[in-house]
Design an enzyme around this catalytic site. Sequence first.
Site, PDB file in Angstrom:
ATOM      1  CD  GLU A  41      61.916 -31.209 -27.353  1.00  0.00           C
ATOM      2  OE1 GLU A  41      61.545 -30.781 -28.469  1.00  0.00           O
ATOM      3  OE2 GLU A  41      61.236 -31.103 -26.330  1.00  0.00           O
TER       4      GLU A  41
ATOM      5  CB  THR B 136      63.522 -28.235 -23.403  1.00  0.00           C
ATOM      6  OG1 THR B 136      64.212 -28.802 -22.292  1.00  0.00           O
ATOM      7  CG2 THR B 136      62.950 -29.321 -24.282  1.00  0.00           C
TER       8      THR B 136
ATOM      9  CG  HIS C 153      63.075 -25.540 -26.994  1.00  0.00           C
ATOM     10  ND1 HIS C 153      62.045 -26.402 -26.636  1.00  0.00           N
ATOM     11  CD2 HIS C 153      63.577 -26.041 -28.145  1.00  0.00           C
ATOM     12  CE1 HIS C 153      61.957 -27.365 -27.539  1.00  0.00           C
ATOM     13  NE2 HIS C 153      62.886 -27.182 -28.452  1.00  0.00           N
TER      14      HIS C 153
ATOM     15  NE  ARG D 232      52.025 -18.950 -21.906  1.00  0.00           N
ATOM     16  CZ  ARG D 232      50.817 -19.430 -21.692  1.00  0.00           C
ATOM     17  NH1 ARG D 232      49.770 -18.703 -22.024  1.00  0.00           N
ATOM     18  NH2 ARG D 232      50.633 -20.624 -21.170  1.00  0.00           N
ATOM     19  N   GLY D 233      56.007 -20.626 -22.541  1.00  0.00           N
ATOM     20  CA  GLY D 233      56.283 -21.343 -21.288  1.00  0.00           C
ATOM     21  C   GLY D 233      55.067 -21.300 -20.383  1.00  0.00           C
TER      22      GLY D 233
ATOM     23  CE1 TYR E 138      51.124 -26.747 -27.021  1.00  0.00           C
ATOM     24  CE2 TYR E 138      50.971 -24.770 -28.379  1.00  0.00           C
ATOM     25  CZ  TYR E 138      51.564 -25.477 -27.351  1.00  0.00           C
ATOM     26  OH  TYR E 138      52.611 -24.927 -26.663  1.00  0.00           O
TER      27      TYR E 138
ATOM     28  CE  LYS F 148      52.981 -20.082 -31.854  1.00  0.00           C
ATOM     29  NZ  LYS F 148      52.970 -20.763 -30.548  1.00  0.00           N
TER      30      LYS F 148
ATOM     31  CD  GLN G  24      57.709 -41.994 -21.695  1.00  0.00           C
ATOM     32  OE1 GLN G  24      57.905 -43.218 -21.738  1.00  0.00           O
ATOM     33  NE2 GLN G  24      58.190 -41.182 -22.598  1.00  0.00           N
TER      34      GLN G  24
ATOM     35  CE  LYS H 180      63.296 -42.707 -21.215  1.00  0.00           C
ATOM     36  NZ  LYS H 180      61.845 -42.860 -21.309  1.00  0.00           N
TER      37      LYS H 180
END
Length: 289
Positions: free
Chosen positions: A17, A48, A77, A107-108, A145, A165, A212, A272
């Site tokens: 990603e 993204t 995305h 959705r964001g 999730y 969904k 991070q 990265k």
Amino acid sequence: MKISEILKQDKVTLSCELFPPKKWSQLEDAKLTVKKMAELKPSFMSITYGASGGTSEYTVDLANEIQNVNGIPAIAHLTCASSSKEKVDEVIGQLKANKIENILALRGDIPEDAPFPRPNQYKYASELAAQIKASGDFCVGGACYPEGHPEAPGIVQEIENLKKKVEAGCEFLTTQMFFDNSILYSFLYRTQKKGIDVPVIAGIMPVTNANQMKRIVGLSGSMVPQKFRSIVDRFGDDPAAMKQAGIAYATEQIIDLIANGVKNIHIYTMNKPDVAGKIFDNLSSIYIR
Ligand code: FAD
């Protein structure tokens, strides 16, 4: 190529990603990052829509760069909470024009400074997924999730919502990051029991510095097992050691997942390529390109 076709193959997939840059002046550097990541030959790469400090304006450009310049299947995305339905349709049209076949419907974050949803907005990712499916021959995915979405009242309701969904057209799901594989295994047990039968791609975040870790836990609410806390306590002040330990931890998580039948792994590579490269090297006889 459609992600649903790639996931059907009887082999381990490893995907990466990226997030888009903040400014136009950083776009060429972002394209270089895409190139370096593409050289690892991931199964596919996702870009993204905003998030991690970038802007959604360059998502289509970078999806094009991933797929049409570097030859790696791309997932773009797309979020709906900060956009009107017209804007969403415009982006879908741009993706179609660039022959991008895969969209992760999200959705964001809900905007803090405006009522939500306004009449010309989609409220849930499932509504966006249905609109994308109605707009063309796209393969649509969605987020899930394993530790529950922060707004959901509980895991039972969360899985009900996830089923909607999938019924709306999501053909695969990508998980939020998690640091304890047993959380994913119990989530998969629950989703399968509920009849959610689309492939679930496990999202793994290599944590390579102590700050991070703090940001991630603040943003995603992910549970950090004691084993990982000890690593941060021991190596957090030594950047090179922390990076090495974070890569080793992510590699170990991935190997355990694959050993337990979870064959599709998405790495939150956070732009990265060096970190991604080390993980790919560690898995060179497990992930066959
Ligand atoms: P939804 O699926 O709409 O769910 C949001 C909440 O509503 C959940 O609590 C859900 O249980 C509930 N819900 C859903 N449907 C119903 C229903 N019918 N009735 C009642 N409740 C319902 N953010 C970005 O800004 N850009 C990105 O590119 C991005 N990429 C991401 C990629 C992944 C893999 C993940 C896991 C997250 C990503 N995010 C991104 C963050 C994401 O936008 C947020 O987590 C957001 O808060 C929820 O998005 P969602 O698509 O899961 O929403």
